[in-house]
Design a protein around this motif. Structure first.
Motif, PDB file in Angstrom:
ATOM      1  N   GLN A   1       0.629  -2.681 -12.340  1.00  0.00           N
ATOM      2  CA  GLN A   1       0.260  -3.631 -13.025  1.00  0.00           C
ATOM      3  C   GLN A   1      -0.683  -3.227 -14.236  1.00  0.00           C
ATOM      4  O   GLN A   1      -1.131  -1.909 -14.183  1.00  0.00           O
ATOM      5  N   TYR A   2      -0.960  -3.959 -15.122  1.00  0.00           N
ATOM      6  CA  TYR A   2      -1.589  -3.576 -16.356  1.00  0.00           C
ATOM      7  C   TYR A   2      -2.117  -4.634 -16.811  1.00  0.00           C
ATOM      8  O   TYR A   2      -1.874  -5.732 -16.670  1.00  0.00           O
ATOM      9  N   ASP A   3      -3.144  -4.328 -17.891  1.00  0.00           N
ATOM     10  CA  ASP A   3      -3.907  -5.540 -18.666  1.00  0.00           C
ATOM     11  C   ASP A   3      -4.387  -4.673 -19.780  1.00  0.00           C
ATOM     12  O   ASP A   3      -4.527  -3.529 -19.948  1.00  0.00           O
ATOM     13  N   LYS A  15       5.389  -4.180 -19.684  1.00  0.00           N
ATOM     14  CA  LYS A  15       6.200  -5.414 -18.822  1.00  0.00           C
ATOM     15  C   LYS A  15       7.147  -4.764 -18.254  1.00  0.00           C
ATOM     16  O   LYS A  15       7.425  -5.143 -16.930  1.00  0.00           O
ATOM     17  N   LYS A  58      -0.307  -0.235  -5.196  1.00  0.00           N
ATOM     18  CA  LYS A  58      -0.344  -1.149  -6.436  1.00  0.00           C
ATOM     19  C   LYS A  58      -1.518  -2.221  -6.168  1.00  0.00           C
ATOM     20  O   LYS A  58      -2.024  -2.625  -7.323  1.00  0.00           O
ATOM     21  N   ASN A  59      -2.071  -2.341  -5.053  1.00  0.00           N
ATOM     22  CA  ASN A  59      -3.557  -3.012  -4.988  1.00  0.00           C
ATOM     23  C   ASN A  59      -4.704  -2.415  -5.274  1.00  0.00           C
ATOM     24  O   ASN A  59      -5.908  -2.995  -5.628  1.00  0.00           O
ATOM     25  N   GLU A 114       5.987  -2.942 -15.200  1.00  0.00           N
ATOM     26  CA  GLU A 114       5.264  -3.772 -14.175  1.00  0.00           C
ATOM     27  C   GLU A 114       6.558  -4.430 -13.269  1.00  0.00           C
ATOM     28  O   GLU A 114       6.558  -4.322 -12.070  1.00  0.00           O
ATOM     29  N   GLU A 115       7.655  -4.889 -14.265  1.00  0.00           N
ATOM     30  CA  GLU A 115       8.750  -5.353 -13.336  1.00  0.00           C
ATOM     31  C   GLU A 115       9.553  -4.296 -12.623  1.00  0.00           C
ATOM     32  O   GLU A 115       9.945  -4.723 -11.577  1.00  0.00           O
ATOM     33  N   ILE A 162      -4.610  -0.123 -11.485  1.00  0.00           N
ATOM     34  CA  ILE A 162      -4.095  -0.905 -12.749  1.00  0.00           C
ATOM     35  C   ILE A 162      -4.156  -0.131 -14.103  1.00  0.00           C
ATOM     36  O   ILE A 162      -5.064   0.718 -14.211  1.00  0.00           O
TER      37      ILE A 162
END
Length: 135
Positions: free
Chosen positions: A63-65, A54, A30-31, A57-58, A34
């Motif tokens: 993660q996304y952007d 979303k 996760k780190n 992600e939850e 993305i």
């Protein structure tokens, strides 16, 4: 009737185990990763994709952007973005990695399970996981 119920329960259990494996893999990286989502202003599919991202992600910790195509033209051109949403997995081995790996994982609108499998595909493509890890 009973046999069909047992098969259904086996399928539910298998899906639950597969989901848990994916969550564990995603937590491990996760780190480092993305999902980059290239969008367009008037793209209805992009708007429909956002709540699903979303959920990704939850529920899965991925993660996304989002990146507006008009503001990131050089990236869109380099990655040959032809329609939106267009999704890429960006993976960095360590913070500030100058040579991150990037792979297209999906184009167009996708449901949650499709996105989960797309992230798995991305991790396989860049060599972080093997097929037997996610069966």
């Amino acid at each position: 009737m009973y046999e069909r119920d047992v098969k259904k329960m086996d399928l539910i259990l298998t899906n639950s185990i597969n989901t848990q494996k994916r969550i564990e893999i995603f937590q491990k990286y996760k780190n480092n990763m993305i999902v980059m989502v290239v969008t367009a202003k008037n793209c209805s599919f992009c708007e429909k994709q956002k709540p699903i991202l979303k959920m990704l992600e939850e529920q899965y910790g991925v993660q996304y952007d989002t990146y507006e195509i008009d503001k990131f033209k050089d990236f869109a051109y380099a990655m040959k973005v032809e329609r939106t949403p267009d999704m890429f997995l960006l993976f960095r081995e360590y913070e500030n990695d100058p040579k991150p790996k990037i792979v297209r994982i999906a184009t167009g609108f996708h449901g949650l399970l499709d996105l989960v499998e797309a992230v798995v595909y991305g991790l396989k493509t860049i060599g972080k996981i093997k097929n037997e890890e996610v069966k």
